[in-house]
Scaffold this motif. Structure first.
Motif, mmCIF file in Angstrom:
data_model
loop_
_atom_site.group_PDB
_atom_site.id
_atom_site.type_symbol
_atom_site.label_atom_id
_atom_site.label_comp_id
_atom_site.label_asym_id
_atom_site.label_seq_id
_atom_site.Cartn_x
_atom_site.Cartn_y
_atom_site.Cartn_z
ATOM 1 N N CYS A 120 0.841 -1.207 0.000
ATOM 2 C CA CYS A 120 0.000 0.000 0.000
ATOM 3 C C CYS A 120 0.874 1.254 0.000
ATOM 4 O O CYS A 120 0.584 2.230 -0.709
ATOM 5 N N GLY A 126 -8.920 2.566 2.362
ATOM 6 C CA GLY A 126 -7.774 1.672 2.278
ATOM 7 C C GLY A 126 -7.520 0.935 3.579
ATOM 8 O O GLY A 126 -7.258 -0.273 3.591
ATOM 9 N N VAL A 185 -7.801 -3.179 4.398
ATOM 10 C CA VAL A 185 -6.773 -3.977 5.086
ATOM 11 C C VAL A 185 -7.374 -4.710 6.284
ATOM 12 O O VAL A 185 -7.096 -5.901 6.510
ATOM 13 N N GLN A 221 -7.162 -6.959 -0.998
ATOM 14 C CA GLN A 221 -5.831 -6.451 -1.317
ATOM 15 C C GLN A 221 -5.882 -5.475 -2.487
ATOM 16 O O GLN A 221 -5.254 -4.412 -2.459
ATOM 17 N N ALA A 253 -7.369 -2.172 -1.312
ATOM 18 C CA ALA A 253 -6.422 -1.397 -0.517
ATOM 19 C C ALA A 253 -5.377 -0.728 -1.404
ATOM 20 O O ALA A 253 -5.047 0.449 -1.234
ATOM 21 N N ILE A 254 -4.861 -1.475 -2.364
ATOM 22 C CA ILE A 254 -3.843 -0.934 -3.269
ATOM 23 C C ILE A 254 -4.405 0.231 -4.077
ATOM 24 O O ILE A 254 -3.765 1.277 -4.225
ATOM 25 N N CYS A 262 -6.955 2.193 -3.315
ATOM 26 C CA CYS A 262 -7.238 3.342 -2.445
ATOM 27 C C CYS A 262 -5.981 4.142 -2.154
ATOM 28 O O CYS A 262 -5.979 5.373 -2.255
ATOM 29 N N PHE A 263 -4.913 3.459 -1.799
ATOM 30 C CA PHE A 263 -3.686 4.174 -1.447
ATOM 31 C C PHE A 263 -2.978 4.730 -2.684
ATOM 32 O O PHE A 263 -2.278 5.749 -2.595
#
Length: 347
Positions: free
Chosen positions: A5, A197, A201, A217, A220-221, A223-224
């Motif tokens: 992230c 994000g 997680v 996953q 999260a990736i 979003c960040f």
């Protein structure tokens, strides 16, 4: 996962900081400037001609970072992460929403037609994106939505499809309306997508099925990566803005927000995390409805706010643009913390 992230955020940030200094002169050369409408705040007149369509860089940096990190999983032998999850659906709703915004910007800034897309054309494009994405979610995610602070879900059944189609349209338009003050949408996106994000997680750690873990996953990736992209864009978009993201960027962000919410079954959490965007739309609807009612009743329309969306009301009430941005970011932060705490039922 935290490392991935972080890499996604830093990579997107770096891409924006490297690309934007070269992209800005290019837009100026092509005269892709923002048109400031007469109905807007008079202080915004000085922004006439400021380069627009900076959302192309946000989207490019976000997607490049997201794809690079996700593909790294595939290289490590986890090809299922790339082929069997929500990666492609997420790309579709972000790029589909962005395409509608880009078409509007292109007509206004390149074709020099200040009206942009006709309302029916924009509506049709949003319906297509919203309907197709809702159908995907209905068949591959399910028609249940999680009720905050519980593990309970509400099954909407077949009504999920029309409700979520409207939700996609509403959120992309809300994001677009929010983008009316230098740095405001970029700032609330950094805070709100960081919250999404973190939530992804948390849900990944609570999940038991391998595919569910992989889907979180990806969320999260993404979003960040968007957090990093918007942080980089703020370098050029903070007041006084050197560039605007345009409908291209605002609708891309709206698609990312609603996409994350729907794919994680967290539609209800869009309310606190995207509260300021939602209130932009609500304030416009309130203003328009009240004006029509009072015009019919009294022969002259009256207004609730000095101007809608409501951030312009604050601006005309004496607040500086930077003050409005800070206020909106803090409100988003407080409500996002509540949204994150709503996941305590999963632990």
């Amino acid at each position: 996962m935290i490392v991935y992230c972080a890499v996604a955020a830093v990579l997107a940030l770096a891409v924006v900081l490297l690309v934007m200094p070269k992209f800005l002169p290019y837009l100026k050369k092509l005269k892709f400037g923002q048109t400031i409408y007469d109905l807007g705040p008079q202080a915004h007149k000085a922004k006439q001609g400021t380069p627009n369509m900076g959302g192309i860089v946000i989207a490019g940096a976000t997607l490049f970072s997201m794809a690079a990190v996700v593909i790294s999983f595939a290289v490590k032998g986890e090809m299922q992460l790339l082929l069997s999850n929500h990666f492609w659906a997420l790309l579709f709703v972000m790029l589909g929403s962005m395409a509608v915004g880009f078409a509007d910007d292109f007509i206004k800034d390149v074709k020099k037609d200040h009206e942009g897309l006709k309302p029916k054309q924009k509506l049709m494009g949003q319906v297509v994106v919203g309907l197709l994405f809702s159908l995907y979610c209905y068949f591959y995610v399910g028609s249940e939505v999680i009720i905050p602070f519980t593990k309970l879900t509400w099954d909407l059944g077949v009504f999920y499809i029309p409700i979520m189609t409207v939700l996609v349209m509403f959120m992309t338009n809300s994001s677009n309306l929010q983008d009316g003050v230098d740095g405001i949408l970029s700032s609330v996106t950094v805070v709100g997508m960081a919250a999404f994000g973190v939530i992804a997680v948390f849900l990944m750690n609570a999940a038991e099925q391998a595919l569910a873990i992989q889907n979180y996953q990806v969320m999260a990736i993404m979003c960040f990566a968007l957090v990093g992209g918007c942080m980089g864009f703020l370098r050029f978009n903070r007041h006084p803005a050197k560039i605007f993201m345009g409908d291209t960027g605002s609708m891309f962000i709206g698609g990312a927000m609603v996409g994350a919410g729907m794919l994680m079954k967290l539609e209800f959490l869009l309310i606190p995390i995207c509260f300021t965007c939602i209130m932009s739309s609500v304030s416009v609807m309130m203003q328009t409805t009240y004006f029509k009612i009072t015009k019919k009743k009294y022969g002259q329309g009256r207004r609730i706010f000095k101007m809608a969306p409501i951030h312009h009301h604050f601006e005309l009430s004496g607040m500086k643009e930077n003050q409005i941005v800070v206020m909106y970011a803090l409100v988003t932060l407080a409500l996002s913390l509540i949204a994150v705490l709503s996941l305590t039922a999963f632990y």
